[in-house]
Design a protein around this motif. Structure first.
Motif, PDB file in Angstrom:
ATOM      1  N   CYS A  53      61.605  59.750  10.584  1.00 48.95           N
ATOM      2  CA  CYS A  53      61.473  58.387  10.059  1.00 48.95           C
ATOM      3  C   CYS A  53      61.066  58.372   8.599  1.00 48.95           C
TER       4      CYS A  53
ATOM      5  N   VAL B 239      57.040  61.315  13.765  1.00 47.31           N
ATOM      6  CA  VAL B 239      56.051  61.050  12.711  1.00 47.31           C
ATOM      7  C   VAL B 239      55.685  59.570  12.696  1.00 47.31           C
TER       8      VAL B 239
ATOM      9  N   GLN C 291      58.344  53.761  14.136  1.00 47.82           N
ATOM     10  CA  GLN C 291      58.941  52.590  13.470  1.00 47.82           C
ATOM     11  C   GLN C 291      60.418  52.362  13.758  1.00 47.82           C
TER      12      GLN C 291
ATOM     13  N   ARG D 189      52.230  64.907  12.149  1.00 49.64           N
ATOM     14  CA  ARG D 189      52.713  65.283  10.807  1.00 49.64           C
ATOM     15  C   ARG D 189      52.328  66.722  10.500  1.00 49.64           C
TER      16      ARG D 189
ATOM     17  N   ARG E 114      40.926  63.104   5.298  1.00 49.03           N
ATOM     18  CA  ARG E 114      41.603  61.911   5.840  1.00 49.03           C
ATOM     19  C   ARG E 114      42.968  62.196   6.439  1.00 49.03           C
ATOM     20  N   HIS E 115      43.274  63.470   6.648  1.00 47.23           N
ATOM     21  CA  HIS E 115      44.567  63.818   7.255  1.00 47.23           C
ATOM     22  C   HIS E 115      44.392  64.574   8.564  1.00 47.23           C
ATOM     23  N   LEU E 116      45.153  64.169   9.551  1.00 41.85           N
ATOM     24  CA  LEU E 116      45.222  64.903  10.815  1.00 41.85           C
ATOM     25  C   LEU E 116      46.682  65.257  11.065  1.00 41.85           C
TER      26      LEU E 116
ATOM     27  N   GLN F 125      48.762  55.830  15.709  1.00 40.74           N
ATOM     28  CA  GLN F 125      49.252  54.800  14.790  1.00 40.74           C
ATOM     29  C   GLN F 125      49.591  53.523  15.557  1.00 40.74           C
TER      30      GLN F 125
ATOM     31  N   GLU G 240      51.884  50.278  15.163  1.00 41.44           N
ATOM     32  CA  GLU G 240      53.025  49.880  14.339  1.00 41.44           C
ATOM     33  C   GLU G 240      53.687  48.602  14.862  1.00 41.44           C
TER      34      GLU G 240
ATOM     35  N   TYR H 202      63.968  53.215   4.223  1.00 41.83           N
ATOM     36  CA  TYR H 202      64.159  51.972   4.971  1.00 41.83           C
ATOM     37  C   TYR H 202      63.552  50.739   4.281  1.00 41.83           C
TER      38      TYR H 202
ATOM     39  N   VAL I 284      46.821  51.191   5.708  1.00 39.99           N
ATOM     40  CA  VAL I 284      48.057  50.583   6.215  1.00 39.99           C
ATOM     41  C   VAL I 284      49.196  50.872   5.246  1.00 39.99           C
TER      42      VAL I 284
ATOM     43  N   GLY J  33      57.372  45.226   9.004  1.00 40.57           N
ATOM     44  CA  GLY J  33      56.345  45.795   9.883  1.00 40.57           C
ATOM     45  C   GLY J  33      55.402  46.680   9.105  1.00 40.57           C
TER      46      GLY J  33
ATOM     47  N   LEU K   7      49.362  51.214  10.918  1.00 44.33           N
ATOM     48  CA  LEU K   7      47.915  51.334  10.654  1.00 44.33           C
ATOM     49  C   LEU K   7      47.433  52.603  11.337  1.00 44.33           C
ATOM     50  N   GLY K   8      46.731  53.449  10.597  1.00 42.14           N
ATOM     51  CA  GLY K   8      46.182  54.670  11.188  1.00 42.14           C
ATOM     52  C   GLY K   8      44.859  54.352  11.865  1.00 42.14           C
TER      53      GLY K   8
ATOM     54  N   ARG L 134      41.823  56.237  10.428  1.00 42.02           N
ATOM     55  CA  ARG L 134      41.360  55.777   9.106  1.00 42.02           C
ATOM     56  C   ARG L 134      40.610  54.457   9.242  1.00 42.02           C
TER      57      ARG L 134
END
Ligand code: 4AD
Ligand code: MG
Length: 494
Positions: free
Chosen positions: A198, A238, A241, A262, A270-272, A277, A279, A395, A419, A461, A464-465, A468
Protein backbone atom coordinates in the motif's frame (compact mmCIF):
# COMPACT_ATOMS: atom_id res chain seq x y z
CA UNK A 1 -23.98 -65.00 53.63
CA UNK A 2 -26.65 -63.29 51.53
CA UNK A 3 -26.98 -60.64 54.28
CA UNK A 4 -23.28 -60.00 53.99
CA UNK A 5 -23.56 -59.79 50.19
CA UNK A 6 -26.43 -57.34 50.55
CA UNK A 7 -24.34 -55.17 52.83
CA UNK A 8 -21.46 -55.22 50.37
CA UNK A 9 -23.80 -54.18 47.56
CA UNK A 10 -25.21 -51.36 49.75
CA UNK A 11 -21.75 -50.08 50.68
CA UNK A 12 -20.62 -50.20 47.09
CA UNK A 13 -23.65 -48.15 45.91
CA UNK A 14 -22.90 -45.52 48.54
CA UNK A 15 -19.28 -45.42 47.41
CA UNK A 16 -20.36 -45.12 43.78
CA UNK A 17 -22.71 -42.30 44.70
CA UNK A 18 -19.94 -40.49 46.60
CA UNK A 19 -17.58 -40.92 43.65
CA UNK A 20 -20.27 -39.62 41.28
CA UNK A 21 -20.82 -36.67 43.61
CA UNK A 22 -17.09 -35.92 43.62
CA UNK A 23 -17.10 -36.18 39.85
CA UNK A 24 -19.77 -33.47 39.76
CA UNK A 25 -17.72 -31.36 42.20
CA UNK A 26 -14.70 -31.55 39.98
CA UNK A 27 -16.80 -29.89 37.24
CA UNK A 28 -17.73 -26.94 39.45
CA UNK A 29 -16.60 -23.50 38.31
CA UNK A 30 -13.37 -22.27 39.87
CA UNK A 31 -13.81 -18.60 38.98
CA UNK A 32 -17.21 -18.42 40.67
CA UNK A 33 -15.59 -19.14 44.03
CA UNK A 34 -13.65 -15.84 43.89
CA UNK A 35 -14.50 -12.20 44.29
CA UNK A 36 -12.34 -9.80 42.32
CA UNK A 37 -10.38 -7.04 43.99
CA UNK A 38 -12.00 -4.56 41.58
CA UNK A 39 -15.47 -5.60 42.80
CA UNK A 40 -14.41 -5.38 46.45
CA UNK A 41 -13.16 -1.82 46.02
CA UNK A 42 -16.27 -0.91 44.05
CA UNK A 43 -18.33 -1.94 47.10
CA UNK A 44 -19.98 -4.78 45.19
CA UNK A 45 -18.95 -7.49 47.68
CA UNK A 46 -20.71 -7.70 51.07
CA UNK A 47 -18.71 -7.77 54.26
CA UNK A 48 -18.19 -11.25 55.67
CA UNK A 49 -17.02 -14.46 54.05
CA UNK A 50 -14.94 -13.86 50.94
CA UNK A 51 -12.40 -15.65 48.75
CA UNK A 52 -9.85 -13.88 46.55
CA UNK A 53 -6.87 -15.01 44.52
CA UNK A 54 -3.92 -12.99 43.32
CA UNK A 55 -0.21 -12.31 43.31
CA UNK A 56 1.74 -10.93 46.21
CA UNK A 57 2.91 -7.37 45.66
CA UNK A 58 4.43 -6.85 49.13
CA UNK A 59 4.59 -8.58 52.48
CA UNK A 60 5.51 -7.32 55.92
CA UNK A 61 4.98 -8.71 59.37
CA UNK A 62 6.39 -10.65 62.25
CA UNK A 63 6.26 -14.03 63.94
CA UNK A 64 2.74 -13.18 65.14
CA UNK A 65 1.10 -12.04 61.91
CA UNK A 66 1.77 -10.96 58.33
CA UNK A 67 0.25 -8.31 56.06
CA UNK A 68 0.00 -9.48 52.46
CA UNK A 69 -0.76 -6.98 49.67
CA UNK A 70 -2.49 -8.80 46.84
CA UNK A 71 -3.33 -7.71 43.31
CA UNK A 72 -5.32 -9.78 40.84
CA UNK A 73 -5.01 -7.53 37.78
CA UNK A 74 -8.67 -6.55 37.76
CA UNK A 75 -7.78 -2.95 38.53
CA UNK A 76 -5.00 -0.75 39.85
CA UNK A 77 -5.67 -1.48 43.52
CA UNK A 78 -4.40 -4.09 45.97
CA UNK A 79 -6.17 -5.60 48.95
CA UNK A 80 -4.48 -6.10 52.29
CA UNK A 81 -4.75 -9.54 53.86
CA UNK A 82 -3.97 -10.07 57.54
CA UNK A 83 -2.66 -13.57 58.22
CA UNK A 84 -2.39 -14.58 61.88
CA UNK A 85 0.29 -16.97 63.16
CA UNK A 86 -2.46 -19.33 64.36
CA UNK A 87 -3.03 -20.39 60.72
CA UNK A 88 -1.75 -23.99 60.40
CA UNK A 89 0.63 -23.27 57.50
CA UNK A 90 1.88 -19.95 58.93
CA UNK A 91 5.45 -21.03 59.50
CA UNK A 92 5.69 -23.67 56.82
CA UNK A 93 4.28 -21.55 53.97
CA UNK A 94 2.91 -18.07 54.72
CA UNK A 95 6.14 -16.79 56.22
CA UNK A 96 7.98 -18.06 53.16
CA UNK A 97 5.83 -16.13 50.69
CA UNK A 98 7.69 -13.53 48.66
CA UNK A 99 6.82 -11.04 45.90
CA UNK A 100 5.22 -12.71 42.91
CA UNK A 101 3.84 -15.72 44.77
CA UNK A 102 0.28 -16.70 43.84
CA UNK A 103 -2.20 -17.39 46.63
CA UNK A 104 -5.85 -18.02 47.29
CA UNK A 105 -7.24 -16.47 50.45
CA UNK A 106 -10.43 -17.47 52.21
CA UNK A 107 -11.37 -15.10 54.98
CA UNK A 108 -13.55 -12.31 56.32
CA UNK A 109 -13.90 -9.07 54.42
CA UNK A 110 -13.90 -6.27 57.01
CA UNK A 111 -13.71 -2.51 56.98
CA UNK A 112 -10.10 -1.55 57.46
CA UNK A 113 -8.94 0.48 60.42
CA UNK A 114 -5.73 1.32 58.60
CA UNK A 115 -5.27 4.45 56.54
CA UNK A 116 -5.45 4.49 52.74
CA UNK A 117 -7.68 1.47 52.33
CA UNK A 118 -11.36 0.92 52.89
CA UNK A 119 -11.36 -2.86 53.18
CA UNK A 120 -9.08 -5.66 54.25
CA UNK A 121 -9.36 -9.41 54.60
CA UNK A 122 -8.70 -11.37 57.77
CA UNK A 123 -7.47 -14.71 56.45
CA UNK A 124 -8.97 -17.98 57.65
CA UNK A 125 -7.15 -20.09 55.11
CA UNK A 126 -4.21 -19.33 52.84
CA UNK A 127 -3.63 -21.71 49.96
CA UNK A 128 -0.40 -21.26 48.06
CA UNK A 129 -0.79 -21.82 44.32
CA UNK A 130 2.81 -21.07 43.44
CA UNK A 131 5.88 -19.73 45.24
CA UNK A 132 8.21 -17.33 43.39
CA UNK A 133 11.82 -18.01 44.37
CA UNK A 134 13.12 -14.55 45.35
CA UNK A 135 16.66 -15.41 44.25
CA UNK A 136 15.60 -15.98 40.66
CA UNK A 137 12.25 -14.16 40.25
CA UNK A 138 13.00 -11.32 37.80
CA UNK A 139 10.78 -8.72 39.51
CA UNK A 140 11.97 -6.99 42.67
CA UNK A 141 10.39 -4.53 45.04
CA UNK A 142 12.85 -1.77 44.14
CA UNK A 143 12.22 0.28 41.01
CA UNK A 144 13.39 -1.51 37.85
CA UNK A 145 14.35 0.36 34.67
CA UNK A 146 12.09 0.15 31.62
CA UNK A 147 15.05 -1.27 29.67
CA UNK A 148 15.40 -4.11 32.17
CA UNK A 149 11.67 -4.77 32.16
CA UNK A 150 11.58 -4.99 28.35
CA UNK A 151 13.90 -7.99 28.68
CA UNK A 152 11.39 -9.48 31.12
CA UNK A 153 8.32 -8.68 29.04
CA UNK A 154 6.75 -11.99 30.10
CA UNK A 155 6.43 -10.56 33.61
CA UNK A 156 5.59 -6.95 32.77
CA UNK A 157 1.82 -7.52 33.19
CA UNK A 158 2.55 -8.28 36.86
CA UNK A 159 4.07 -4.88 37.54
CA UNK A 160 1.78 -2.05 38.66
CA UNK A 161 2.87 0.33 35.87
CA UNK A 162 2.56 -2.10 32.97
CA UNK A 163 -0.65 -3.71 34.19
CA UNK A 164 -2.06 -0.15 34.27
CA UNK A 165 -0.66 0.57 30.80
CA UNK A 166 -2.18 -2.57 29.28
CA UNK A 167 -5.55 -1.94 30.92
CA UNK A 168 -5.43 1.58 29.43
CA UNK A 169 -4.62 0.06 26.03
CA UNK A 170 -7.67 -2.17 26.31
CA UNK A 171 -9.93 0.71 27.38
CA UNK A 172 -8.71 3.05 24.63
CA UNK A 173 -9.32 0.34 22.02
CA UNK A 174 -12.90 0.16 23.27
CA UNK A 175 -13.27 3.96 23.06
CA UNK A 176 -12.16 3.80 19.42
CA UNK A 177 -14.75 1.15 18.57
CA UNK A 178 -17.41 3.16 20.45
CA UNK A 179 -16.55 6.33 18.53
CA UNK A 180 -17.03 4.68 15.17
CA UNK A 181 -20.12 2.80 16.26
CA UNK A 182 -21.68 6.05 17.52
CA UNK A 183 -20.86 7.74 14.22
CA UNK A 184 -22.42 5.18 11.90
CA UNK A 185 -19.27 3.38 10.71
CA UNK A 186 -18.98 -0.34 9.97
CA UNK A 187 -15.99 -2.31 11.25
CA UNK A 188 -14.26 -3.91 8.25
CA UNK A 189 -11.76 -6.76 8.51
CA UNK A 190 -9.09 -6.30 5.89
CA UNK A 191 -6.55 -9.04 5.18
CA UNK A 192 -3.20 -9.45 6.88
CA UNK A 193 -1.72 -11.45 4.00
CA UNK A 194 -1.56 -9.33 0.88
CA UNK A 195 0.10 -9.29 -2.51
CA UNK A 196 0.28 -5.47 -2.69
CA UNK A 197 2.37 -2.82 -0.96
CA UNK A 198 0.00 0.00 0.00
CA UNK A 199 2.64 2.53 0.94
CA UNK A 200 4.84 1.59 -2.01
CA UNK A 201 7.94 1.97 0.13
CA UNK A 202 9.04 -1.63 -0.11
CA UNK A 203 9.20 -1.95 3.68
CA UNK A 204 7.29 -5.22 3.60
CA UNK A 205 7.77 -8.53 5.34
CA UNK A 206 7.61 -11.27 2.77
CA UNK A 207 5.66 -14.40 3.66
CA UNK A 208 6.62 -17.69 2.09
CA UNK A 209 6.45 -21.44 2.57
CA UNK A 210 9.20 -22.04 0.00
CA UNK A 211 12.18 -23.95 1.45
CA UNK A 212 14.78 -21.21 1.94
CA UNK A 213 17.70 -23.65 1.76
CA UNK A 214 16.53 -24.90 -1.63
CA UNK A 215 14.46 -22.22 -3.36
CA UNK A 216 12.71 -23.52 -6.52
CA UNK A 217 13.79 -21.61 -9.61
CA UNK A 218 12.32 -21.01 -13.07
CA UNK A 219 14.43 -21.96 -16.13
CA UNK A 220 15.53 -18.27 -16.18
CA UNK A 221 16.86 -18.64 -12.64
CA UNK A 222 14.17 -16.52 -10.96
CA UNK A 223 12.32 -17.64 -7.82
CA UNK A 224 9.48 -19.89 -8.91
CA UNK A 225 6.59 -18.37 -7.01
CA UNK A 226 4.08 -20.69 -8.63
CA UNK A 227 5.32 -23.21 -6.04
CA UNK A 228 4.83 -20.79 -3.14
CA UNK A 229 1.77 -21.05 -0.87
CA UNK A 230 -0.24 -18.31 -2.58
CA UNK A 231 1.36 -18.88 -5.97
CA UNK A 232 2.60 -15.29 -5.98
CA UNK A 233 4.93 -13.14 -3.86
CA UNK A 234 2.98 -12.26 -0.70
CA UNK A 235 3.54 -10.07 2.32
CA UNK A 236 2.23 -9.00 5.71
CA UNK A 237 0.14 -5.88 5.17
CA UNK A 238 1.62 -2.45 5.91
CA UNK A 239 -1.87 -0.91 5.91
CA UNK A 240 -5.46 -2.01 5.43
CA UNK A 241 -6.23 1.11 3.41
CA UNK A 242 -6.49 -0.22 -0.12
CA UNK A 243 -8.92 -2.97 0.87
CA UNK A 244 -10.60 -0.47 3.23
CA UNK A 245 -11.26 1.72 0.20
CA UNK A 246 -12.93 -1.19 -1.58
CA UNK A 247 -15.23 -1.65 1.42
CA UNK A 248 -16.03 2.08 1.72
CA UNK A 249 -16.87 2.20 -1.97
CA UNK A 250 -19.88 0.06 -1.20
CA UNK A 251 -20.64 0.53 2.49
CA UNK A 252 -19.98 4.28 2.66
CA UNK A 253 -18.19 4.63 6.01
CA UNK A 254 -15.97 1.87 7.36
CA UNK A 255 -12.95 1.55 9.64
CA UNK A 256 -10.34 -1.11 10.13
CA UNK A 257 -8.55 -1.76 13.42
CA UNK A 258 -5.82 -4.34 13.27
CA UNK A 259 -2.12 -5.10 13.25
CA UNK A 260 0.06 -3.75 10.45
CA UNK A 261 3.69 -4.60 9.76
CA UNK A 262 6.68 -2.61 8.57
CA UNK A 263 10.15 -3.92 7.91
CA UNK A 264 11.70 -0.48 8.41
CA UNK A 265 15.03 -0.77 10.10
CA UNK A 266 14.25 2.19 12.36
CA UNK A 267 15.32 1.51 15.90
CA UNK A 268 13.65 4.62 17.31
CA UNK A 269 11.42 5.28 20.29
CA UNK A 270 8.37 5.65 17.97
CA UNK A 271 8.70 2.80 15.48
CA UNK A 272 7.56 -0.78 15.79
CA UNK A 273 7.74 -3.55 13.21
CA UNK A 274 4.24 -4.60 14.29
CA UNK A 275 1.80 -1.90 15.36
CA UNK A 276 -1.97 -1.50 15.48
CA UNK A 277 -3.57 0.90 13.08
CA UNK A 278 -7.05 2.37 12.95
CA UNK A 279 -7.99 3.23 9.37
CA UNK A 280 -11.36 4.83 8.59
CA UNK A 281 -12.33 5.29 4.96
CA UNK A 282 -15.29 7.38 3.82
CA UNK A 283 -17.00 7.64 0.43
CA UNK A 284 -18.12 11.15 -0.59
CA UNK A 285 -15.72 12.82 1.91
CA UNK A 286 -12.77 15.13 1.19
CA UNK A 287 -9.53 15.99 3.02
CA UNK A 288 -11.17 18.63 5.22
CA UNK A 289 -13.74 16.08 6.36
CA UNK A 290 -11.19 13.40 7.15
CA UNK A 291 -8.95 15.82 9.10
CA UNK A 292 -11.97 16.81 11.18
CA UNK A 293 -12.76 13.15 11.80
CA UNK A 294 -9.18 12.55 12.95
CA UNK A 295 -9.43 15.44 15.38
CA UNK A 296 -12.83 14.29 16.63
CA UNK A 297 -11.58 10.73 17.19
CA UNK A 298 -8.49 11.88 19.08
CA UNK A 299 -10.56 14.26 21.24
CA UNK A 300 -13.20 11.60 21.92
CA UNK A 301 -10.50 9.22 23.16
CA UNK A 302 -8.90 11.93 25.30
CA UNK A 303 -12.24 12.90 26.85
CA UNK A 304 -13.15 9.35 27.84
CA UNK A 305 -9.60 8.63 28.93
CA UNK A 306 -9.71 11.61 31.32
CA UNK A 307 -13.09 10.51 32.62
CA UNK A 308 -12.54 6.76 32.95
CA UNK A 309 -8.86 5.87 33.30
CA UNK A 310 -7.59 8.04 36.15
CA UNK A 311 -6.70 5.22 38.56
CA UNK A 312 -4.49 3.51 36.01
CA UNK A 313 -3.09 6.77 34.70
CA UNK A 314 -2.14 7.73 38.28
CA UNK A 315 0.12 4.65 38.44
CA UNK A 316 1.83 5.50 35.13
CA UNK A 317 2.24 9.12 36.22
CA UNK A 318 3.67 8.08 39.59
CA UNK A 319 6.34 6.03 37.80
CA UNK A 320 7.20 8.60 35.09
CA UNK A 321 6.83 11.80 37.07
CA UNK A 322 5.09 13.39 34.07
CA UNK A 323 1.37 14.10 34.15
CA UNK A 324 -0.15 14.39 30.66
CA UNK A 325 -3.52 15.58 31.95
CA UNK A 326 -2.92 19.36 31.69
CA UNK A 327 -1.90 19.15 28.02
CA UNK A 328 -4.68 16.71 27.23
CA UNK A 329 -7.24 19.10 28.72
CA UNK A 330 -5.76 21.94 26.65
CA UNK A 331 -6.20 19.80 23.54
CA UNK A 332 -9.93 19.66 24.13
CA UNK A 333 -10.27 23.41 24.44
CA UNK A 334 -9.46 24.57 20.90
CA UNK A 335 -9.35 23.19 17.36
CA UNK A 336 -6.06 21.75 16.13
CA UNK A 337 -3.88 24.27 14.26
CA UNK A 338 -3.87 23.75 10.47
CA UNK A 339 -0.89 24.79 8.37
CA UNK A 340 0.17 23.92 4.83
CA UNK A 341 3.47 22.11 4.28
CA UNK A 342 4.77 25.15 2.38
CA UNK A 343 4.00 27.48 5.31
CA UNK A 344 5.41 24.96 7.79
CA UNK A 345 8.75 24.80 5.97
CA UNK A 346 8.89 28.62 5.95
CA UNK A 347 8.20 28.77 9.70
CA UNK A 348 10.92 26.20 10.39
CA UNK A 349 13.46 27.96 8.15
CA UNK A 350 12.84 31.31 9.80
CA UNK A 351 12.56 30.23 13.44
CA UNK A 352 16.27 30.39 14.22
CA UNK A 353 16.33 26.90 15.79
CA UNK A 354 19.29 24.63 14.96
CA UNK A 355 18.07 21.34 13.47
CA UNK A 356 20.10 18.23 12.79
CA UNK A 357 18.40 17.41 9.47
CA UNK A 358 18.25 19.73 6.42
CA UNK A 359 15.13 21.73 5.62
CA UNK A 360 13.76 22.89 2.30
CA UNK A 361 10.68 22.66 0.11
CA UNK A 362 10.54 19.09 -1.17
CA UNK A 363 12.38 17.55 1.78
CA UNK A 364 10.51 15.40 4.28
CA UNK A 365 9.80 16.84 7.72
CA UNK A 366 11.79 14.93 10.32
CA UNK A 367 10.62 14.18 13.83
CA UNK A 368 12.57 17.18 15.23
CA UNK A 369 10.78 19.49 12.77
CA UNK A 370 7.37 18.03 13.50
CA UNK A 371 7.93 18.35 17.22
CA UNK A 372 9.19 21.93 16.96
CA UNK A 373 6.03 22.94 15.11
CA UNK A 374 3.57 21.51 17.61
CA UNK A 375 5.59 21.78 20.84
CA UNK A 376 7.25 25.17 20.49
CA UNK A 377 5.72 27.12 17.65
CA UNK A 378 2.00 26.36 17.88
CA UNK A 379 1.91 24.57 21.26
CA UNK A 380 -1.02 22.56 20.01
CA UNK A 381 -1.73 19.44 18.01
CA UNK A 382 -1.00 20.56 14.47
CA UNK A 383 -2.27 19.45 11.07
CA UNK A 384 0.21 19.86 8.20
CA UNK A 385 -1.45 19.51 4.80
CA UNK A 386 -0.67 19.58 1.06
CA UNK A 387 2.71 17.86 0.98
CA UNK A 388 4.90 17.63 -2.14
CA UNK A 389 3.66 14.72 -4.25
CA UNK A 390 7.11 13.13 -4.36
CA UNK A 391 7.10 12.64 -0.58
CA UNK A 392 3.77 10.85 -0.41
CA UNK A 393 2.18 7.65 -1.64
CA UNK A 394 0.66 7.11 -5.07
CA UNK A 395 -2.96 7.10 -3.89
CA UNK A 396 -3.12 10.73 -2.69
CA UNK A 397 -5.24 13.23 -4.64
CA UNK A 398 -3.15 15.49 -6.90
CA UNK A 399 -3.77 19.20 -6.36
CA UNK A 400 -4.28 21.63 -9.21
CA UNK A 401 -0.72 22.95 -8.87
CA UNK A 402 0.50 19.55 -10.12
CA UNK A 403 3.15 19.54 -7.37
CA UNK A 404 1.36 18.89 -4.10
CA UNK A 405 -1.11 16.25 -2.94
CA UNK A 406 -4.14 16.49 -0.70
CA UNK A 407 -2.59 14.62 2.22
CA UNK A 408 -2.30 15.72 5.85
CA UNK A 409 -0.51 14.53 8.98
CA UNK A 410 -1.62 15.24 12.55
CA UNK A 411 1.35 16.00 14.80
CA UNK A 412 1.22 16.03 18.60
CA UNK A 413 3.67 17.28 21.24
CA UNK A 414 6.12 14.69 22.53
CA UNK A 415 5.53 12.22 19.72
CA UNK A 416 5.21 13.92 16.31
CA UNK A 417 3.01 12.26 13.66
CA UNK A 418 0.14 10.18 14.98
CA UNK A 419 -2.20 10.37 11.97
CA UNK A 420 -1.47 10.14 8.25
CA UNK A 421 -4.47 11.05 6.08
CA UNK A 422 -5.45 11.96 2.56
CA UNK A 423 -8.16 12.44 0.05
CA UNK A 424 -7.74 9.56 -2.39
CA UNK A 425 -7.05 9.98 -6.08
CA UNK A 426 -10.32 8.88 -7.63
CA UNK A 427 -9.60 10.01 -11.21
CA UNK A 428 -8.49 7.00 -13.23
CA UNK A 429 -6.08 8.79 -15.60
CA UNK A 430 -4.38 10.80 -12.88
CA UNK A 431 -4.01 7.71 -10.70
CA UNK A 432 -2.44 5.68 -13.52
CA UNK A 433 0.02 8.45 -14.20
CA UNK A 434 1.00 8.65 -10.52
CA UNK A 435 1.48 4.90 -10.36
CA UNK A 436 3.76 4.93 -13.36
CA UNK A 437 5.80 7.74 -11.82
CA UNK A 438 6.19 5.72 -8.62
CA UNK A 439 7.24 2.64 -10.58
CA UNK A 440 4.17 0.57 -9.63
CA UNK A 441 2.83 -2.03 -12.06
CA UNK A 442 -0.81 -1.61 -13.12
CA UNK A 443 -1.37 -5.36 -13.14
CA UNK A 444 -0.55 -5.59 -9.40
CA UNK A 445 -3.35 -3.09 -8.62
CA UNK A 446 -5.92 -3.99 -11.28
CA UNK A 447 -8.69 -4.46 -8.68
CA UNK A 448 -7.90 -1.07 -7.12
CA UNK A 449 -7.88 0.65 -10.49
CA UNK A 450 -11.17 -1.02 -11.38
CA UNK A 451 -12.93 0.97 -8.64
CA UNK A 452 -11.89 4.13 -10.52
CA UNK A 453 -13.32 2.79 -13.75
CA UNK A 454 -16.74 1.85 -12.41
CA UNK A 455 -18.70 4.29 -10.25
CA UNK A 456 -15.71 6.19 -8.91
CA UNK A 457 -16.36 8.86 -6.24
CA UNK A 458 -14.32 11.30 -4.16
CA UNK A 459 -13.31 9.61 -0.91
CA UNK A 460 -10.87 10.03 1.92
CA UNK A 461 -9.47 8.37 5.02
CA UNK A 462 -6.63 8.20 7.51
CA UNK A 463 -4.45 5.90 9.57
CA UNK A 464 -3.97 6.44 13.29
CA UNK A 465 -1.23 4.50 15.07
CA UNK A 466 -2.67 3.14 18.32
CA UNK A 467 0.72 2.99 20.03
CA UNK A 468 1.58 6.57 19.15
CA UNK A 469 -1.79 7.73 20.47
CA UNK A 470 -1.14 5.82 23.71
CA UNK A 471 2.35 7.31 24.08
CA UNK A 472 0.96 10.79 23.79
CA UNK A 473 -2.00 10.19 26.11
CA UNK A 474 0.03 8.51 28.87
CA UNK A 475 3.32 10.39 28.54
CA UNK A 476 5.24 7.13 27.97
CA UNK A 477 8.50 8.01 26.22
CA UNK A 478 9.14 4.77 24.33
CA UNK A 479 6.72 2.96 22.03
CA UNK A 480 8.06 -0.40 23.29
CA UNK A 481 6.38 0.33 26.62
CA UNK A 482 2.81 0.73 25.37
CA UNK A 483 2.56 -2.66 23.66
CA UNK A 484 2.79 -5.97 25.56
CA UNK A 485 5.27 -7.70 23.24
CA UNK A 486 7.16 -5.15 21.14
CA UNK A 487 8.52 -6.27 17.79
CA UNK A 488 11.58 -4.31 16.74
CA UNK A 489 14.66 -5.11 14.64
CA UNK A 490 16.41 -8.20 16.09
CA UNK A 491 13.70 -8.72 18.68
CA UNK A 492 10.91 -11.23 18.20
CA UNK A 493 10.88 -13.03 21.55
CA UNK A 494 7.67 -14.88 22.55
O1 4AD B 1 1.42 7.56 7.66
P1 4AD B 1 1.20 6.11 7.47
O2 4AD B 1 2.31 5.31 6.88
O3 4AD B 1 -0.14 5.97 6.62
C1 4AD B 1 -0.68 4.84 6.13
O4 4AD B 1 -0.29 3.72 6.34
C2 4AD B 1 -1.94 5.09 5.38
N1 4AD B 1 -2.19 3.94 4.52
C3 4AD B 1 -3.06 5.33 6.36
C4 4AD B 1 -4.38 5.59 5.71
O5 4AD B 1 -4.57 6.64 5.13
N2 4AD B 1 -5.32 4.67 5.84
O6 4AD B 1 0.84 5.43 8.88
C5 4AD B 1 -0.28 5.89 9.60
C6 4AD B 1 0.07 6.02 11.06
C7 4AD B 1 1.19 7.00 11.37
O7 4AD B 1 0.72 8.31 11.44
C8 4AD B 1 1.67 6.49 12.72
O8 4AD B 1 0.82 6.91 13.77
C9 4AD B 1 1.51 4.99 12.56
O9 4AD B 1 0.55 4.77 11.56
N3 4AD B 1 2.77 4.35 12.19
C10 4AD B 1 3.56 3.65 13.03
N4 4AD B 1 3.43 3.39 14.34
C11 4AD B 1 4.38 2.63 14.91
N5 4AD B 1 5.45 2.12 14.26
C12 4AD B 1 5.61 2.36 12.93
N6 4AD B 1 6.65 1.82 12.29
C13 4AD B 1 4.64 3.16 12.26
N7 4AD B 1 4.48 3.57 11.00
C14 4AD B 1 3.34 4.29 10.96
MG1 MG C 1 2.85 8.99 7.49
Amino acid sequence: MSKLLNRIVLVSTIVTRVVAQNGADSMKSLKDTFSTIADIHAGKVSLGRVTVAGWLRTKRGSKKFSFLELNDGTNSKTIQVVADAVLPNYESEIQKLTIGAAVCIEGELVESKGQGQKYEIVAKNVEVYGFADPDTYPLQKKEMTYEYLREQAHFRPRTATFAAMFRIRSRVSKFIHDFFEENGFYYAHTPIFTASDCEGGGNVFQVTTLPLEKIPRTPEGKVNYSEDFFGTPSFLTVSGQLEGELMALGLGKIYTFGPTFRAENSNTSRHLAEFWQIEPEMAFWNLTDTIQLGQDLVCYCVRRFLEECNDDLDLVVARNGVDPRPWLRMTLEKPFVRVSYTEAVKILQECGEKFEFPLGWGLDLQSEHERYLCEKHFQSPTVVYDYPADLKSFYMYMNEDGKTVHGADILVPGVGEIVGSSQREHRYDVLIERMHKKGLREEDYSWYLATRKFGTVPHAGFGLGLERLLMWMTGMGNIRDVVPFPRTPKNCLY
